[in-house]
Design an enzyme around this catalytic site. Structure first.
Site, PDB file in Angstrom:
ATOM      1  N   TYR A 154       1.534  -0.926   0.253  1.00 17.70           N
ATOM      2  CA  TYR A 154       0.162   0.668   0.330  1.00 17.70           C
ATOM      3  C   TYR A 154       0.856   1.054  -0.131  1.00 17.70           C
ATOM      4  O   TYR A 154       0.291   2.437  -0.738  1.00 17.70           O
ATOM      5  CB  TYR A 154      -1.433  -0.219   1.255  1.00 17.70           C
ATOM      6  CG  TYR A 154      -2.075   1.334   1.243  1.00 17.70           C
ATOM      7  CD1 TYR A 154      -3.346   0.466   0.309  1.00 17.70           C
ATOM      8  CD2 TYR A 154      -2.064   2.057   2.241  1.00 17.70           C
ATOM      9  CE1 TYR A 154      -4.419   1.572   1.212  1.00 17.70           C
ATOM     10  CE2 TYR A 154      -2.696   2.947   2.548  1.00 17.70           C
ATOM     11  CZ  TYR A 154      -3.820   2.691   1.938  1.00 17.70           C
ATOM     12  OH  TYR A 154      -4.587   3.863   2.077  1.00 17.70           O
ATOM     13  N   LYS A 158       0.520   4.036  -2.660  1.00 14.72           N
ATOM     14  CA  LYS A 158       0.460   5.076  -2.686  1.00 14.72           C
ATOM     15  C   LYS A 158       1.946   6.376  -3.149  1.00 14.72           C
ATOM     16  O   LYS A 158       0.814   7.755  -3.340  1.00 14.72           O
ATOM     17  CB  LYS A 158       0.174   5.515  -1.487  1.00 14.72           C
ATOM     18  CG  LYS A 158      -1.496   4.710  -0.848  1.00 14.72           C
ATOM     19  CD  LYS A 158      -2.440   5.309  -1.565  1.00 14.72           C
ATOM     20  CE  LYS A 158      -3.932   5.110  -1.597  1.00 14.72           C
ATOM     21  NZ  LYS A 158      -5.059   5.469  -2.088  1.00 14.72           N
TER      22      LYS A 158
HETATM   23  N1  LIG Z   1     -10.000   5.534   5.009  1.00 14.59           N
HETATM   24  C1  LIG Z   1      -8.808   6.383   5.607  1.00 14.59           C
HETATM   25  O1  LIG Z   1      -8.040   6.120   6.503  1.00 14.59           O
HETATM   26  C2  LIG Z   1      -7.863   6.354   4.440  1.00 14.59           C
HETATM   27  C3  LIG Z   1      -6.283   7.388   5.001  1.00 14.59           C
HETATM   28  C4  LIG Z   1      -5.535   7.257   3.583  1.00 14.59           C
HETATM   29  C5  LIG Z   1      -6.004   7.541   2.319  1.00 14.59           C
HETATM   30  N2  LIG Z   1      -7.605   6.386   2.018  1.00 14.59           N
HETATM   31  C6  LIG Z   1      -7.435   5.635   0.494  1.00 14.59           C
HETATM   32  O2  LIG Z   1      -9.084   6.859   0.390  1.00 14.59           O
HETATM   33  C7  LIG Z   1     -10.106   5.585  -0.528  1.00 14.59           C
HETATM   34  C8  LIG Z   1     -10.976   5.620  -0.365  1.00 14.59           C
HETATM   35  O3  LIG Z   1     -11.066   4.619   0.991  1.00 14.59           O
HETATM   36  P1  LIG Z   1     -12.111   4.845   1.981  1.00 14.59           P
HETATM   37  O4  LIG Z   1     -11.386   4.731   3.301  1.00 14.59           O
HETATM   38  O5  LIG Z   1     -13.003   5.953   1.441  1.00 14.59           O
HETATM   39  O6  LIG Z   1     -12.514   3.171   1.880  1.00 14.59           O
HETATM   40  P2  LIG Z   1     -13.383   1.641   1.264  1.00 14.59           P
HETATM   41  O7  LIG Z   1     -12.505   0.464   1.674  1.00 14.59           O
HETATM   42  O8  LIG Z   1     -14.280   3.235   2.619  1.00 14.59           O
HETATM   43  O9  LIG Z   1     -13.905   2.640   0.364  1.00 14.59           O
HETATM   44  C9  LIG Z   1     -13.683   1.697  -1.178  1.00 14.59           C
HETATM   45  C10 LIG Z   1     -14.338   1.504  -2.275  1.00 14.59           C
HETATM   46  O10 LIG Z   1     -13.698   1.153  -3.006  1.00 14.59           O
HETATM   47  C11 LIG Z   1     -14.100   0.076  -4.133  1.00 14.59           C
HETATM   48  N3  LIG Z   1     -13.448  -0.660  -4.492  1.00 14.59           N
HETATM   49  C12 LIG Z   1     -12.281  -1.271  -4.256  1.00 14.59           C
HETATM   50  N4  LIG Z   1     -11.797  -1.618  -6.090  1.00 14.59           N
HETATM   51  C13 LIG Z   1     -11.880  -1.006  -6.498  1.00 14.59           C
HETATM   52  C14 LIG Z   1     -11.975  -1.945  -8.042  1.00 14.59           C
HETATM   53  N5  LIG Z   1     -10.964  -2.786  -8.810  1.00 14.59           N
HETATM   54  N6  LIG Z   1     -12.873  -1.273  -8.874  1.00 14.59           N
HETATM   55  C15 LIG Z   1     -13.733  -0.271  -7.820  1.00 14.59           C
HETATM   56  N7  LIG Z   1     -13.556   0.465  -6.714  1.00 14.59           N
HETATM   57  C16 LIG Z   1     -13.295  -0.520  -5.709  1.00 14.59           C
HETATM   58  C17 LIG Z   1     -14.905  -0.473  -2.645  1.00 14.59           C
HETATM   59  O11 LIG Z   1     -15.873  -1.417  -2.825  1.00 14.59           O
HETATM   60  C18 LIG Z   1     -15.272   0.418  -2.501  1.00 14.59           C
HETATM   61  O12 LIG Z   1     -16.485   1.062  -2.035  1.00 14.59           O
HETATM   62  C19 LIG Z   1      -8.716   4.576  -0.851  1.00 14.59           C
HETATM   63  O13 LIG Z   1      -7.971   4.684  -1.922  1.00 14.59           O
HETATM   64  C20 LIG Z   1      -7.843   4.490   0.323  1.00 14.59           C
HETATM   65  O14 LIG Z   1      -6.562   3.679   0.069  1.00 14.59           O
HETATM   66  C21 LIG Z   1      -7.996   6.028   2.769  1.00 14.59           C
END
Ligand SMILES: NC(=O)c1ccc[n+]([C@@H]2O[C@H](COP(=O)([O-])OP(=O)(O)OC[C@H]3O[C@@H](n4cnc5c(N)ncnc54)[C@H](O)[C@@H]3O)[C@@H](O)[C@H]2O)c1
Length: 253
Positions: A154, A158
């Site tokens: 990851y 990122k």
């Molecule tokens: N939550 C955190 O603390 C955090 C921190 C830093 C970065 N992020 C990043 O922010 C973004 C959103 O995170 P989140 O926490 O809302 O995650 P989440 O798991 O709640 O939602 C992610 C969504 O992406 C969809 N997804 C996964 N693989 C896919 C694919 N191949 N094609 C289409 N859709 C796909 C999933 O079905 C899900 O609905 C991600 O890129 C994550 O890495 C999150």
């Protein structure tokens, strides 16, 4: 009709979490929004929420790492909503493990979704932006890009997205297209809930512990990220490009 009413945004991974909040926010800002996620059925709640708030949304099922599905999804958005000139590459997964236990599949899936997914989606959408001479790309990076135990896959993806973002900014700037990345810190979503569960932690306790280490003394919520996306895709942010905005409640501790 405000200028942005006619603009179309695609938000990937928008069935829930940060993507859903972003879709809602961009719709409130006046954009028509394509809610893309793995399975079209899963997008219904976000689409309905946008529509209930008076916005325009289309749910589209696609795996962002699959070239054919991406092309079909982007073609459908262009046909049904209009040319997508705003793209938020938000879809994401984690497959955390210490390096010595990380499988090939853990590595490949994370690269597939974050890196290949953002590449395919951006390549498919950029032509619409170049054609009209205006566009906005926002990629979801993470504070994990700076290194995080148990996240070799990851963190690599990122960090890779930051290089991708800067290169997009260089290549597409002359066509009126900006590209920026947002690097969230700890945000309360299903993704972080799953992490707490995997390491056997009570969710409320885990959030409180994480919040205690954050300078603004709270955990992030999806709306914190949606707000930053809203700024970066706005008309007034046209001179901001190739940047990584850390949205983490302070500098990393
Ligand atoms: N939550 C955190 O603390 C955090 C921190 C830093 C970065 N992020 C990043 O922010 C973004 C959103 O995170 P989140 O926490 O809302 O995650 P989440 O798991 O709640 O939602 C992610 C969504 O992406 C969809 N997804 C996964 N693989 C896919 C694919 N191949 N094609 C289409 N859709 C796909 C999933 O079905 C899900 O609905 C991600 O890129 C994550 O890495 C999150």
């Amino acid at each position: 009709m405000s200028e942005s009413t006619a603009r179309v945004a695609i938000v990937t991974g928008a069935a829930r979490g940060i993507g859903a909040a972003t879709a809602l926010r961009l719709a409130a800002d006046g954009l028509a929004v394509a809610v893309v996620d793995l399975d079209e059925g899963s997008t219904a709640a976000t689409v309905q929420a946008v529509q209930a708030a008076g916005g325009r949304a289309l749910g589209v099922g696609a795996d962002v790492g699959d070239a054919e599905q991406v092309q079909a999804a982007v073609d459908r958005v262009a046909a049904e909503l209009g040319p997508p000139v705003v793209l938020v590459n938000n879809a994401g997964v984690t497959r955390d493990n210490m390096l010595f236990k990380m499988t090939d599949a853990d590595w490949d899936l994370v690269m597939h979704v974050h890196l290949r997914g953002s590449f395919l989606m951006t390549r498919a959408c950029q032509r619409f932006m170049v054609e009209v001479g205006w566009g906005r790309v926002v990629n979801l990076s993470s504070t994990s890009a700076l290194g995080n135990r148990g996240q070799a896959n990851y963190a690599t993806a990122k960090a890779g997205l930051q290089g991708f973002t800067k290169t997009l900014a260089l290549e597409l700037g002359k066509f009126g297209v900006t590209a920026n990345a947002i690097a969230p810190g700890f945000i309360q979503t299903e993704m972080t809930r799953a992490t707490a569960e995997r390491i056997g932690r009570d969710w409320e306790e885990y959030v409180a512990e994480r919040a205690a280490a954050i300078p603004v003394a709270r955990a992030g919520v999806p709306e914190d990220i949606a707000h930053t996306v809203s700024f970066l895709v706005s008309e007034g942010a046209g001179f901001v490009s190739g940047q990584v905005v850390y949205v983490a409640g302070g500098p990393r501790t």
